[in-house]
Design a protein around this motif. Sequence first.
Motif, mmCIF file in Angstrom:
data_model
loop_
_atom_site.group_PDB
_atom_site.id
_atom_site.type_symbol
_atom_site.label_atom_id
_atom_site.label_comp_id
_atom_site.label_asym_id
_atom_site.label_seq_id
_atom_site.Cartn_x
_atom_site.Cartn_y
_atom_site.Cartn_z
ATOM 1 N N VAL A 63 26.033 -58.204 -5.691
ATOM 2 C CA VAL A 63 27.461 -58.287 -6.016
ATOM 3 C C VAL A 63 27.783 -59.649 -6.620
ATOM 4 O O VAL A 63 28.528 -59.751 -7.605
ATOM 5 C CB VAL A 63 28.315 -58.022 -4.762
ATOM 6 C CG1 VAL A 63 29.794 -58.314 -5.038
ATOM 7 C CG2 VAL A 63 28.142 -56.575 -4.301
ATOM 8 N N ALA A 64 27.215 -60.699 -6.039
ATOM 9 C CA ALA A 64 27.439 -62.043 -6.576
ATOM 10 C C ALA A 64 26.993 -62.122 -8.036
ATOM 11 O O ALA A 64 27.675 -62.713 -8.884
ATOM 12 C CB ALA A 64 26.705 -63.076 -5.732
ATOM 13 N N GLY A 65 25.847 -61.517 -8.346
ATOM 14 C CA GLY A 65 25.368 -61.515 -9.722
ATOM 15 C C GLY A 65 26.315 -60.801 -10.662
ATOM 16 O O GLY A 65 26.562 -61.266 -11.785
ATOM 17 N N ALA A 66 26.859 -59.673 -10.228
ATOM 18 C CA ALA A 66 27.799 -58.925 -11.066
ATOM 19 C C ALA A 66 29.091 -59.707 -11.283
ATOM 20 O O ALA A 66 29.650 -59.713 -12.385
ATOM 21 C CB ALA A 66 28.093 -57.571 -10.431
ATOM 22 N N LEU A 67 29.578 -60.376 -10.246
ATOM 23 C CA LEU A 67 30.796 -61.173 -10.382
ATOM 24 C C LEU A 67 30.582 -62.349 -11.325
ATOM 25 O O LEU A 67 31.433 -62.663 -12.161
ATOM 26 C CB LEU A 67 31.247 -61.682 -9.007
ATOM 27 C CG LEU A 67 31.708 -60.615 -8.013
ATOM 28 C CD1 LEU A 67 31.913 -61.229 -6.636
ATOM 29 C CD2 LEU A 67 32.987 -59.935 -8.490
ATOM 30 N N GLN A 257 41.591 -49.746 -1.861
ATOM 31 C CA GLN A 257 40.702 -49.018 -2.758
ATOM 32 C C GLN A 257 39.616 -48.355 -1.915
ATOM 33 O O GLN A 257 39.365 -48.758 -0.781
ATOM 34 C CB GLN A 257 40.048 -49.954 -3.767
ATOM 35 C CG GLN A 257 41.007 -50.766 -4.603
ATOM 36 C CD GLN A 257 40.269 -51.775 -5.450
ATOM 37 O OE1 GLN A 257 39.667 -51.441 -6.475
ATOM 38 N NE2 GLN A 257 40.292 -53.032 -5.039
ATOM 39 N N THR A 258 38.951 -47.373 -2.491
ATOM 40 C CA THR A 258 37.866 -46.683 -1.795
ATOM 41 C C THR A 258 36.655 -46.592 -2.697
ATOM 42 O O THR A 258 36.770 -46.225 -3.871
ATOM 43 C CB THR A 258 38.291 -45.264 -1.372
ATOM 44 O OG1 THR A 258 39.434 -45.341 -0.507
ATOM 45 C CG2 THR A 258 37.149 -44.560 -0.634
ATOM 46 N N ILE A 259 35.489 -46.942 -2.147
ATOM 47 C CA ILE A 259 34.228 -46.678 -2.831
ATOM 48 C C ILE A 259 33.494 -45.609 -2.043
ATOM 49 O O ILE A 259 33.601 -45.540 -0.811
ATOM 50 C CB ILE A 259 33.370 -47.951 -3.006
ATOM 51 C CG1 ILE A 259 33.089 -48.644 -1.667
ATOM 52 C CG2 ILE A 259 34.058 -48.914 -3.966
ATOM 53 C CD1 ILE A 259 32.147 -49.836 -1.780
ATOM 54 N N PRO A 270 26.458 -51.947 -5.868
ATOM 55 C CA PRO A 270 26.944 -53.320 -6.048
ATOM 56 C C PRO A 270 27.880 -53.483 -7.236
ATOM 57 O O PRO A 270 28.844 -54.257 -7.166
ATOM 58 C CB PRO A 270 25.650 -54.130 -6.220
ATOM 59 C CG PRO A 270 24.616 -53.139 -6.651
ATOM 60 C CD PRO A 270 24.989 -51.859 -5.971
ATOM 61 N N LYS A 271 27.622 -52.763 -8.319
ATOM 62 C CA LYS A 271 28.495 -52.897 -9.482
ATOM 63 C C LYS A 271 29.875 -52.311 -9.200
ATOM 64 O O LYS A 271 30.896 -52.894 -9.572
ATOM 65 C CB LYS A 271 27.854 -52.217 -10.691
ATOM 66 C CG LYS A 271 26.585 -52.926 -11.182
ATOM 67 C CD LYS A 271 25.888 -52.165 -12.291
ATOM 68 C CE LYS A 271 26.652 -52.214 -13.582
ATOM 69 N NZ LYS A 271 25.886 -51.561 -14.698
ATOM 70 N N GLY A 272 29.916 -51.153 -8.533
ATOM 71 C CA GLY A 272 31.199 -50.561 -8.185
ATOM 72 C C GLY A 272 31.983 -51.429 -7.217
ATOM 73 O O GLY A 272 33.210 -51.583 -7.347
ATOM 74 N N LEU A 273 31.276 -52.023 -6.250
ATOM 75 C CA LEU A 273 31.951 -52.898 -5.292
ATOM 76 C C LEU A 273 32.451 -54.164 -5.988
ATOM 77 O O LEU A 273 33.566 -54.631 -5.716
ATOM 78 C CB LEU A 273 31.001 -53.256 -4.148
ATOM 79 C CG LEU A 273 31.555 -54.209 -3.095
ATOM 80 C CD1 LEU A 273 32.905 -53.746 -2.550
ATOM 81 C CD2 LEU A 273 30.545 -54.380 -1.968
ATOM 82 N N ALA A 274 31.660 -54.719 -6.891
ATOM 83 C CA ALA A 274 32.096 -55.905 -7.617
ATOM 84 C C ALA A 274 33.377 -55.624 -8.395
ATOM 85 O O ALA A 274 34.302 -56.460 -8.399
ATOM 86 C CB ALA A 274 31.000 -56.391 -8.554
ATOM 87 N N LYS A 275 33.470 -54.470 -9.037
ATOM 88 C CA LYS A 275 34.669 -54.116 -9.784
ATOM 89 C C LYS A 275 35.876 -53.994 -8.851
ATOM 90 O O LYS A 275 37.002 -54.396 -9.200
ATOM 91 C CB LYS A 275 34.462 -52.817 -10.549
ATOM 92 C CG LYS A 275 33.478 -52.935 -11.708
ATOM 93 C CD LYS A 275 33.938 -53.948 -12.738
ATOM 94 C CE LYS A 275 32.988 -54.028 -13.926
ATOM 95 N NZ LYS A 275 33.367 -55.125 -14.858
ATOM 96 N N ALA A 276 35.665 -53.448 -7.656
ATOM 97 C CA ALA A 276 36.759 -53.333 -6.696
ATOM 98 C C ALA A 276 37.215 -54.713 -6.215
ATOM 99 O O ALA A 276 38.405 -54.963 -6.053
ATOM 100 C CB ALA A 276 36.336 -52.463 -5.521
ATOM 101 N N VAL A 277 36.257 -55.613 -5.999
ATOM 102 C CA VAL A 277 36.604 -56.986 -5.596
ATOM 103 C C VAL A 277 37.392 -57.659 -6.711
ATOM 104 O O VAL A 277 38.392 -58.348 -6.452
ATOM 105 C CB VAL A 277 35.334 -57.785 -5.259
ATOM 106 C CG1 VAL A 277 35.650 -59.271 -5.099
ATOM 107 C CG2 VAL A 277 34.686 -57.251 -3.981
#
Length: 282
Positions: A63-67, A257-259, A270-277
Amino acid sequence: MKQVDGGARHCLSGPTMKIIKSMLIATATASVTAMGGGALAAGKPTIALVHGAFCDSHSWDAVAGALKADGYKVININLPGRPGAEGSLKDATLDGYRQTVLAALKDEKAPVVLVGHSFAGITISNVGEAAPEKIKTLVYVAALLPKDGDSLDKLAHEDPDAKIGPILKPDVANGIMGIDKAASVDVFLNDGPVQLRSVFPNLVIDEPLAPLATPVHLTAARFGKVDKAYIRTSKDLVISPYLQSAMLAATPVRLTQTIETGHLGMLTDPKGLAKAVEKAAQ
């Protein structure tokens, strides 16, 4: 805690780290190449990530990488008692967790988006109470969203749908909460791919016991005024959708939000969670 060459093994070490990075981090950060790099974007808040129980800061790596690829400065915080962090498991405290997070944020000039997974919902709430001026938004990811006086132990007893209880192995004499690592796969990674499920028992670490039973003190004047967002996990067997709904009813937030993941969305999406963050950070 599992020992390797006389030392504690952390969440993503040795061959296991290579497997997880090849599966997750490369995927989550692939957009860096397409963007020509993950240059920090002006005006975006710093995002600080706090891991939950039975793991360390490496759980957030993908997630850190995606952010970062999307231009955010990221602070990935390792709490006391984990390999590479200060202190021993048995000496870890909830106050120590709060101080560790505050120390990680001390040089930030603008309020940060503070993200907590699972038990770290208690930790980030404690930080929000102590220093609300440092926080832009508290983001809870499949996390405990406490009221004043709540602890993990108290909230866990309010979750009839959670499946984690029978696999916990408290060691009171040594101040450690252990877990059945083999059984943890079906509880934490019920939605995970086969390869990740096969290595997951090697990712799990023991947890300091005392912070899990320590109540957090929260006030309406401080914690109550901090902006909050919640990212739900629809397939969660650790902090179930039932408890997530109950906590949100007791403590409303600005954005929900919901994943569509189990408890470890940072590993399975991780990419979906990063977008939600990122949406919560706006």
